[in-house]
Design an enzyme around this catalytic site. Structure first.
Site, short mmCIF file in Angstrom:
data_model
loop_
_atom_site.label_atom_id
_atom_site.label_comp_id
_atom_site.label_asym_id
_atom_site.label_seq_id
_atom_site.Cartn_x
_atom_site.Cartn_y
_atom_site.Cartn_z
N ILE A 83 0.66 -1.32 -0.31
CA ILE A 83 0.31 0.08 -0.25
C ILE A 83 0.95 0.95 0.43
O ILE A 83 2.48 0.81 0.74
CB ILE A 83 -0.73 0.12 1.17
CG1 ILE A 83 -2.66 0.97 0.96
CG2 ILE A 83 0.34 0.28 2.53
CD1 ILE A 83 -2.94 1.05 2.15
N CYS A 84 0.58 2.53 -0.36
CA CYS A 84 1.59 3.80 -0.66
C CYS A 84 0.20 4.55 0.05
O CYS A 84 -1.28 4.18 0.26
CB CYS A 84 1.93 3.99 -1.73
SG CYS A 84 0.98 3.95 -3.23
N GLN A 85 -0.13 5.77 -0.76
CA GLN A 85 -0.85 6.87 -0.55
C GLN A 85 -2.13 6.96 -1.44
O GLN A 85 -2.92 6.61 -1.22
CB GLN A 85 -0.57 8.77 -0.19
CG GLN A 85 -1.16 9.18 -0.45
CD GLN A 85 -2.15 9.18 1.42
OE1 GLN A 85 -1.17 8.95 2.10
NE2 GLN A 85 -3.25 9.61 1.27
N GLY A 87 -1.99 4.16 -4.44
CA GLY A 87 -1.70 3.21 -5.58
C GLY A 87 -0.87 3.08 -5.91
O GLY A 87 -0.67 1.73 -6.92
N MET A 112 -4.24 5.02 0.63
CA MET A 112 -3.97 5.63 2.05
C MET A 112 -6.05 6.13 1.86
O MET A 112 -6.10 6.09 2.16
CB MET A 112 -3.60 5.25 3.41
CG MET A 112 -1.95 4.56 3.37
SD MET A 112 -2.81 3.59 4.72
CE MET A 112 -3.63 4.82 6.27
#
Length: 117
Positions: A83-85, A87, A112
């Site tokens: 996961i990141c902020q 995608g 996120m």
């Protein structure tokens, strides 16, 4: 000439957004049901500052720039959820992991930014 540059930019963006072959993509809503599963490992590839500001407790922070060198410390037999902020970085992380031999890699679409937990 202008059209060639525009086409090149569009192709580059499509290439960057395209998931790596063999990478599963899920939405943030599907992630909720996976979090207690010990057969999976959860990796957050955002910066330490982003992670500190808000994170999901099951996710271990390994920034994207450190992932190639730290991937050896991960279990290739487990499904790896990244996961990141938004995608985008996690899609890059998924490609890195696939190239290093990880077979089960899942990217959280929307990251996120889409997480409501």
């Amino acid at each position: 000439m202008k059209w060639i540059i525009i086409l090149a930019i569009v192709l580059f963006l499509v290439w960057r957004l395209k998931p790596a072959k063999g990478v599963r993509t899920i939405g943030a809503d599907s992630l909720k049901g996976m979090l207690g599963d010990r057969t999976k490992q959860f990796i957050d590839v955002r910066t330490p500052a982003e992670y500190k500001g808000r994170h999901i407790k099951e996710f271990k922070n390994i920034p994207l720039n450190a992932l190639p060198s730290k991937a050896a410390g991960l279990d290739k037999a487990k499904e790896t959820v990244v996961i990141c902020q938004s995608g985008m970085r996690s899609a890059q992380a998924a490609r890195i992991l696939k190239k290093q031999g990880f077979e089960k890699v899942t990217n959280v679409r929307g990251g996120m930014g889409a997480w409501n937990g």
